[in-house]
Design a protein around this motif. Structure first.
Motif, PDB file in Angstrom:
ATOM      1  N   SER A 230       0.514  -1.468  -0.302  1.00 52.80           N
ATOM      2  CA  SER A 230      -0.566   0.288  -0.219  1.00 52.80           C
ATOM      3  C   SER A 230       0.659   0.812  -0.149  1.00 52.80           C
ATOM      4  O   SER A 230       0.651   2.055  -0.459  1.00 52.80           O
ATOM      5  CB  SER A 230      -0.239   0.233   1.820  1.00 52.80           C
ATOM      6  OG  SER A 230      -1.335  -0.758   1.602  1.00 52.80           O
TER       7      SER A 230
ATOM      8  N   GLU B  23      -7.555   0.617  -0.661  1.00 47.48           N
ATOM      9  CA  GLU B  23      -7.408   0.150   0.504  1.00 47.48           C
ATOM     10  C   GLU B  23      -8.419  -0.267   1.016  1.00 47.48           C
ATOM     11  O   GLU B  23      -8.798   1.359   1.632  1.00 47.48           O
ATOM     12  CB  GLU B  23      -5.975  -0.927   1.213  1.00 47.48           C
ATOM     13  CG  GLU B  23      -5.885  -1.221   2.557  1.00 47.48           C
ATOM     14  CD  GLU B  23      -4.544  -2.078   2.756  1.00 47.48           C
ATOM     15  OE1 GLU B  23      -3.754  -1.312   2.435  1.00 47.48           O
ATOM     16  OE2 GLU B  23      -4.901  -2.969   2.979  1.00 47.48           O
TER      17      GLU B  23
ATOM     18  N   ASP C  29      -5.486  -1.200  -4.636  1.00 53.69           N
ATOM     19  CA  ASP C  29      -5.187  -2.422  -3.225  1.00 53.69           C
ATOM     20  C   ASP C  29      -6.100  -2.674  -3.289  1.00 53.69           C
ATOM     21  O   ASP C  29      -7.370  -2.818  -2.575  1.00 53.69           O
ATOM     22  CB  ASP C  29      -4.752  -0.766  -2.871  1.00 53.69           C
ATOM     23  CG  ASP C  29      -3.803  -0.973  -1.528  1.00 53.69           C
ATOM     24  OD1 ASP C  29      -3.914  -2.213  -1.359  1.00 53.69           O
ATOM     25  OD2 ASP C  29      -2.963  -0.500  -0.693  1.00 53.69           O
ATOM     26  N   GLU C  30      -5.776  -4.141  -3.524  1.00 50.73           N
ATOM     27  CA  GLU C  30      -6.235  -5.724  -2.063  1.00 50.73           C
ATOM     28  C   GLU C  30      -7.549  -5.145  -2.798  1.00 50.73           C
ATOM     29  O   GLU C  30      -8.611  -5.512  -1.535  1.00 50.73           O
ATOM     30  CB  GLU C  30      -5.500  -5.929  -1.529  1.00 50.73           C
ATOM     31  CG  GLU C  30      -4.409  -5.631  -1.037  1.00 50.73           C
ATOM     32  CD  GLU C  30      -4.326  -6.440   0.289  1.00 50.73           C
ATOM     33  OE1 GLU C  30      -5.135  -6.923   0.535  1.00 50.73           O
ATOM     34  OE2 GLU C  30      -2.994  -6.298   1.039  1.00 50.73           O
TER      35      GLU C  30
HETATM   36 MG   LIG Z   1      -2.264  -2.669   2.253  1.00 53.51          MG
END
Ligand SMILES: [Mg+2]
Ligand SMILES: Nc1ncnc2c1ncn2[C@@H]1O[C@H](COP(=O)(O)OP(=O)(O)O)[C@@H](O)[C@H]1O
Lengths: 233, 295
Positions: free
Chosen positions: A41, A83, A159-160
């Motif tokens: 991140s 995220e 992000d994820e």
């Molecule tokens: Mg992260």
């Protein structure tokens, strides 16, 4: 398209990125995998100017991003679905999408793009007037991706996106990432779910405590002993 | 209480409450996006009154031209205060910003005392606002009717900006999550500047109406209305524009009618606001219309 060279980031005394070098060529899906706390991140947040680098360079289409303000970086054609989704819970789904198009002029174009996002995520159309906060986790993730798409980015960073979703939804999210890529968007995908990410990626990097320890085509990494052991179980 | 007196008090309360509400809007907008209580807000209002005063008496402008220029100058002053005093401490702990705000407040008051002088100055009233009207045996100043009308207009304008425009949408996003708003490509500093400009302009308008009511001004005149508008903003749920107006009206009505019912309370008029503040903080800190925001 995006060239990161010897990037260093510190949080006070913590050396979070230790000389990361990475490249995202136009038209590809690049993935960065790594365990929790590896610094994934941090890398995306530094690209967006939310975190200040302590050394190295980040070039987007030849232009240095370090030192630019976040809104200037976004205007260059980069978008990120952060995220944790970070939906605006107090705004409707429709308004969330409009926020994604903040710097784009032309109401008719925005309406057309919202239609386009709704064809990718039909569930969002049903929820258009609902507050972002009332959506389920999966719907919020779709909204986060849809909102990022609304700026018509040339580079989309995720992000994820699969974090906290049920397996069926994860499959759906990856299918949609493939579809967005198919429509011509370059993608930098960050994942803890290394298996799925490496499957759709052209090229991958493995990050461990702030350092790139491995890189290669998605296929090669999937077959790599060390990757299998550490991330694929 | 007979009907005539009731109507009389109603008109008084409506115009007083509108003024509290107008000033409260600036507090609430700035707090909404920065979580900063701008203690200098009442003093910004005072500056607006002096700009209008000097426009008329030093530059011999007509009242309306001088009011418009004063409102614009006050908006610019608000932007400058944000730029010079608040932006440098934006990432510092919240207490630093609060102390800065108190410093700005003292600065404006004392610069006012030095530059404008401490002696109250008579504030002019355009003729149509000074005429006495009569309705069902009640006599009142034209100003008392115009005040709520102007207030309504300004409130409608602000609600339009906040809920129907792109800038307003960005304001609402910043109040929820400044960082993610930046990710949308929003120049947050610019939105904050616009917020200060609108809040200060509305305070100047409120201040000019206030000044015409008494009708005099002095460099410390912003303190009490500023504090009461703060109470109104908290009462309505700080961060909420409609709530600020509702809080202002409620406070205006409470002050006027408690004193009307029991004239012995007249000496405690200013205390009513602070009693309300204590009660609201004890029993309903999010205010009447406040939504609970995530930290
Ligand atoms: Mg992260
Ligand atoms: N704002 C911050 N302040 C201090 N340390 C941080 C901050 N954000 C992240 N870190 C630290 O930096 C490292 C990398 O974090 P992060 O980039 O979030 O990892 P990942 O996304 O791979 O899980 C972690 O050790 C984390 O504790």
């Amino acid at each position: 398209m995006l060239e990161i060279n010897d990037l260093n980031v510190h949080y006070g005394g913590i050396h979070a990125l230790k000389g990361v070098t990475l490249s995202v060529p136009e038209g590809k899906i690049i993935t960065l995998v790594g365990a929790n706390g590896a610094g994934k991140s941090t890398l995306l947040r530094t690209i967006c100017g939310l975190v200040t680098a302590t050394g190295g360079s980040i070039r987007f289409e030849g232009r240095e991003l370090i030192g630019l303000k976040t809104f200037e970086i976004i205007k260059l054609g980069i978008a990120m679905a952060p995220e944790g989704r970070k939906i605006f819970v107090n705004l409707s789904v429709y308004e969330n999408l409009l926020m994604g198009a903040y710097n784009r002029k032309g109401e008719t174009e925005q309406k057309r793009d919202i239609e386009w996002v709704y064809t990718i995520f039909p569930r969002l159309r049903e929820r258009t007037a609902q507050k972002g906060g009332t959506l389920s986790g999966g719907e919020q993730q779709m909204l986060a991706v849809g909102r990022a798409l609304m700026s018509r980015p040339r580079l989309l960073m995720l992000d994820e996106p699969s974090l906290g979703l049920a397996p069926l939804l994860i499959r759906e999210v990856f299918r949609i990432i493939g579809q967005i890529h198919g429509e011509g968007t370059t993608i930098l995908l960050i994942e803890q779910n290394a298996m799925a990410a490496l499957h759709i990626a052209d090229y991958g990097y493995v990050l461990e405590t702030g350092k790139i320890v491995l890189e290669g085509t998605g296929k090669a990494l999937l077959e790599d002993e060390r990757v299998r052991e550490a991330y694929l179980g | 209480m007979d009907v005539t007196i009731l109507l009389q008090q109603f008109i008084n309360a409506l115009s007083l409450g509108s003024l509290y509400g107008l000033i409260a809007i600036g507090y609430t907008m700035v707090y909404g996006i920065l979580r900063l209580i701008n203690f200098a807000h009442g003093d910004i209002m005072m500056m607006g009154c002096f700009f209008a005063f000097y426009g008329i008496f030093m530059f011999s402008l007509s009242w309306w031209a001088s009011f418009v220029i004063a409102i614009v100058l006050t908006a610019v002053l608000g932007i400058m205060i944000d730029r010079g005093a608040y932006r440098p401490v934006r990432n510092a702990p919240r207490i630093s910003a609060l102390i800065t705000a108190i410093g700005v407040s003292f600065l404006l008051e004392n610069v006012g005392l030095v530059v404008f002088g401490g002696r109250p100055k008579g504030f002019p009233r355009p003729e149509f606002l000074g005429t006495i009207h009569e309705l069902w045996g009640v006599r009142f100043l034209g100003l008392l009717i115009w005040t709520p009308l102007v207030t309504l207009l300004l409130l409608a304008f602000i609600l339009f900006v906040v809920y129907r425009t792109r800038v307003g949408r960005a304001m609402r996003c910043i109040s929820f999550d400044m960082e993610t708003t930046r990710l949308m490509g929003v120049d947050v500093n610019r939105i904050v500047a616009i917020t200060f400009a609108i809040g200060s302009a509305v305070a100047a308008a409120g201040g000019i109406l206030w000044a015409m009511k008494y009708p005099q001004i002095n460099p410390l005149m912003g303190i009490i209305p500023g504090l009461k508008a703060f109470v109104a903003a908290v009462l309505g749920g700080i961060g909420n524009v409609t709530g600020a107006m509702a809080g202002g009206l409620l406070l205006g009505f409470a002050e006027i009618f408690l004193v009307a019912i029991n004239p012995d309370l007249a000496g405690y008029r200013d205390a009513i606001a602070f009693a309300i503040l204590i009660l609201i903080l004890l029993f309903r800190p999010s205010g009447l219309m406040g939504e609970k925001l995530p930290e």
